[in-house]
Scaffold this motif. Structure first.
Motif, short mmCIF file in Angstrom:
data_model
loop_
_atom_site.label_atom_id
_atom_site.label_comp_id
_atom_site.label_asym_id
_atom_site.label_seq_id
_atom_site.Cartn_x
_atom_site.Cartn_y
_atom_site.Cartn_z
N SER A 270 -2.59 -5.36 -3.25
CA SER A 270 -3.37 -4.34 -3.97
C SER A 270 -4.44 -4.96 -4.86
CB SER A 270 -2.45 -3.48 -4.83
OG SER A 270 -2.03 -4.19 -5.99
N LEU A 281 2.02 1.64 -8.99
CA LEU A 281 1.92 1.14 -7.63
C LEU A 281 3.30 1.06 -6.99
CD1 LEU A 281 0.00 -0.18 -5.47
CD2 LEU A 281 0.84 -2.37 -6.35
N PRO A 324 -3.78 0.95 -3.09
CA PRO A 324 -2.98 -0.24 -2.74
C PRO A 324 -3.53 -1.04 -1.56
CG PRO A 324 -1.59 1.72 -2.96
CD PRO A 324 -3.01 2.20 -2.88
N ARG A 325 -4.66 -0.60 -0.98
CA ARG A 325 -5.31 -1.29 0.13
C ARG A 325 -4.41 -1.35 1.37
NH1 ARG A 325 -9.92 -3.47 -1.63
NH2 ARG A 325 -10.10 -4.83 0.21
#
Length: 659
Positions: A270, A281, A324-325
């Protein structure tokens, strides 16, 4: 990732202890969850609530494990249960700490013993492992662990007359088969002894408060046992729908290490480092699961009882997977819902986590276009955008020409629709509480945003998009005339017609108008946008979200309490929703010209949830809060868009980390 630690002050009494719950998921829709004192307080609580591939919905298989240490005449029972008129045993009195970092861990200190117990689920498997570290300052004590099992829908309750179990003792545990067709295994490095009996009349206090069935029986097939030596001993028990008879303690520890690594890798990928963002997260992960029918990823709307809902998934997508990609998961989620698009409608939900989709929603499709645009902003993935383009065209074409549920563009270029199709969709006895039929302010804000978004994305793909700009211009030319309420200096919530064709404008102050300011493309002048935010702040803002109705409205209900009818009546008539802080923060920053003061105001507002992360669903964010002070949490203990929008707003609008 950042952890959460709670001491004795958090569970001094049974009543305090059951207000704090934990949950951990397995990536396929199953979960383990209970209160921090180990007492089941909901029908949804259990150490293995599985999502079997061949069964719709989720199934409670392992309710609890009751640990007991005996030495001479002394017996220390670590379990806690509620029965009619009594709490027995009161094992929480031995509990000294509860830690969530990243999996739940308990530390009990009965007499001359210290018991550390941690629970985790194996990712992509209906398997729960419980690891024990027992330190003894006496030799020869006896440890016994009694599993309480069931085999029912997590929505229901069971009586001993409803079901029977057969069991087959194996080398390292037991295989259990229920009369209603479920098979599962319990495995351990403790010695198993069959000793079948029923435990009767467990009471689930939270269900009792909610006006639902709250008593049931659980089956105890036998017990696991071992003598304890001086020093430290290590044990495990695992429950699974798979044959885990060969599982060893070393393998269970390896699975735990693998799960910790997986979660730490999510944090690393992330690129986030700020502590509050990392706490949020961690909460995102359990919502991302594999859909049982399509094999693609989807988003569970809330735990413990929701399945996957299109609207919730699209609103949650930026916070849950883009921040968080997790871009591969984002593609999979968008692909999953796009593949089920019918007549321009993204599914409202997949009932029972695997049933046929239901399409009664007007906004899910418009949120889909928004989510797709945010995905592209983060990835610049033109190839995937091209793959999704047909769905975008299908949505706009059907909305403009007309599709199911009375959804259609009117002569003024604005969208009208039938009742109970917006996110305010609660009903009592099949009668919508807030029907909102006609033209809703946020639906038309979303419609304009979708048209402008599609125009921009289409240009990148070399598509002809002039018709979208024409429709958007038409909507913009009429939106203010139709929706502006000069008396309240904000938007009417809905505009509709009665049976004689007379126009009815609803002046109720609701939070839906905030989207007319917060979306990427908006239609109002800066002064009117500022007026909307001021009105929302004055009438609806609380520390934990926006009220769904102003307090001075006769229909306002300030407490989300009681049975299903009472709660559904309050759901969108005053109850506070945390997810609405996402658009509020974006709108507030915008109308205050992104000033330093507005930044610090919104930072403080969002960081207020840091305390909440230790209050209800530990490490996550509740679905709703009361509209009245002290704004007690309610509904689901872990809600996808609550977590998603607070995290997204904090990262994008406060920390300033944007694509």
């Amino acid at each position: 990732m950042s952890g959460i630690r709670l001491g004795r002050d958090s569970f001094r009494t049974y009543e305090e202890g059951i207000k704090k719950e934990w949950i951990t998921g397995n990536g396929i829709g199953g979960y383990a969850s209970s209160t921090i004192i180990g007492a089941g307080a909901r029908t949804y609580h259990g150490l293995l609530v599985a999502a079997p591939a061949n069964s719709p919905g989720r199934v409670l298989l392992l309710s609890s494990l009751d640990e007991e240490i005996s030495y001479n005449e002394e017996v220390y029972q670590l379990a806690t249960h509620k029965y009619p008129g009594t709490v027995y045993p009161e094992g929480f009195t031995y509990l000294s700490r509860f830690i969530l970092a990243p999996s739940p861990l308990w530390v009990y200190q009965p007499g001359d013993f210290t018991v550390k117990k941690k629970i985790f689920m194996v990712h992509n498997s209906n398997t729960t492992c419980i690891l024990y570290e027992v330190r003894c300052r006496r030799d020869g004590a006896l440890l016994r662990i009694f599993p309480l099992v069931n085999a029912r829908s997590f929505h229901g309750t069971t009586r001993s007359r409803d079901i029977t179990f057969s069991q087959k003792t194996e080398t390292e545990g037991v295989k259990l088969e229920s009369s209603n067709g479920f098979t599962f295994w319990l495995s351990s490095n403790l010695q198993y002894h069959a000793d079948p009996k029923w435990y009767y009349n467990f009471e689930y206090d939270i269900e009792k408060e909610r006006g639902l069935a709250f008593q049931e029986d659980n089956f105890n097939p036998g017990y696991f046992e071992s003598r304890l030596k001086l020093g430290t001993s290590y044990f495990f028990i695992a429950a699974s729908t798979e044959n885990i008879s060969s599982l060893s303690f070393e393998k269970a520890e390896e699975l735990y290490t693998r799960e910790v690594y997986r979660q730490n890798l999510l944090a690393f990928n992330s690129r986030l480092t700020e502590p509050f963002a990392l706490k949020l997260l961690r909460a995102t992960d359990s919502f991302i699961v594999k859909h049982p029918l399509t094999g693609e990823k989807t988003i569970i709307a809330g735990y413990p009882w929701f399945s996957d809902w299109g609207r919730d998934a699209m609103i949650s997508l930026p916070g849950l997977v883009l921040i968080p990609r997790r871009f591969e998961d984002a593609r999979s989620i968008l692909k999953n819902f796009a593949s089920n698009c019918r007549r321009g409608l993204i599914p409202n939900n997949f009932p029972a986590f695997g049933g046929e989709p239901i399409y009664n929603t007007v906004d899910a499709s418009l949120w889909f276009i928004h989510a797709l645009s945010r995905y592209f902003a983060y990835t610049e993935d033109l190839l995937f955008l091209s793959d999704m383009w047909e769905t975008v065209e299908d949505i706009i074409d059907n909305y403009s020409k007309g599709t199911d549920f009375g959804i259609a563009m009117d002569s003024d270029y604005l969208i009208r629709h039938g009742p109970q199709l917006t996110w305010m969709d609660a009903k009592v006895n099949d009668i919508p509480v807030t029907p909102r039929a006609g033209k809703a302010c946020e639906i038309n804000a979303l419609w304009y945003n979708a048209l402008r978004t599609a125009s921009g994305l289409g240009d990148l793909l070399g598509k002809e998009t002039s018709s979208y700009e024409t429709l958007a211009a038409g909507a913009a030319s009429n939106f203010e005339r139709v929706f502006w309420n000069p008396e309240a200096n904000c938007l009417y919530d809905t505009v509709s017609e009665d049976g004689e064709g007379n126009q009815i404008k609803d002046p109720s102050i609701r939070p839906n108008q905030i989207f007319a300011v917060a979306l990427p493309y908006t239609m109002l002048s800066p002064d009117k946008e500022k007026a909307i935010v001021d009105r929302v702040e004055k009438d609806l803002l609380t520390p934990f979200g926006l009220r769904t109705l102003s307090m001075d409205n006769p229909s306002y209900v300030g407490l989300y309490r009681g049975g299903p009818e009472d709660r559904d009546s309050a759901y969108h008539n005053g109850t506070v929703w945390p997810w609405l802080l996402g658009p509020y923060v974006k709108a507030y920053r915008k109308v205050n010209n992104y000033s330093k003061k507005s930044l610090e105001d919104m930072r403080a507002l969002l960081q207020g949830f840091d305390t909440h992360l230790e209050t209800a669903g530990i490490g996550t964010v509740s679905e709703v809060f009361d509209g009245n002070f002290p704004y007690s949490p309610g509904g689901c203990i872990a809600q996808a868009w609550s977590v998603a929008e607070i995290l997204r707003a904090y990262v994008e609008d406060v920390l300033g980390i944007k694509p």
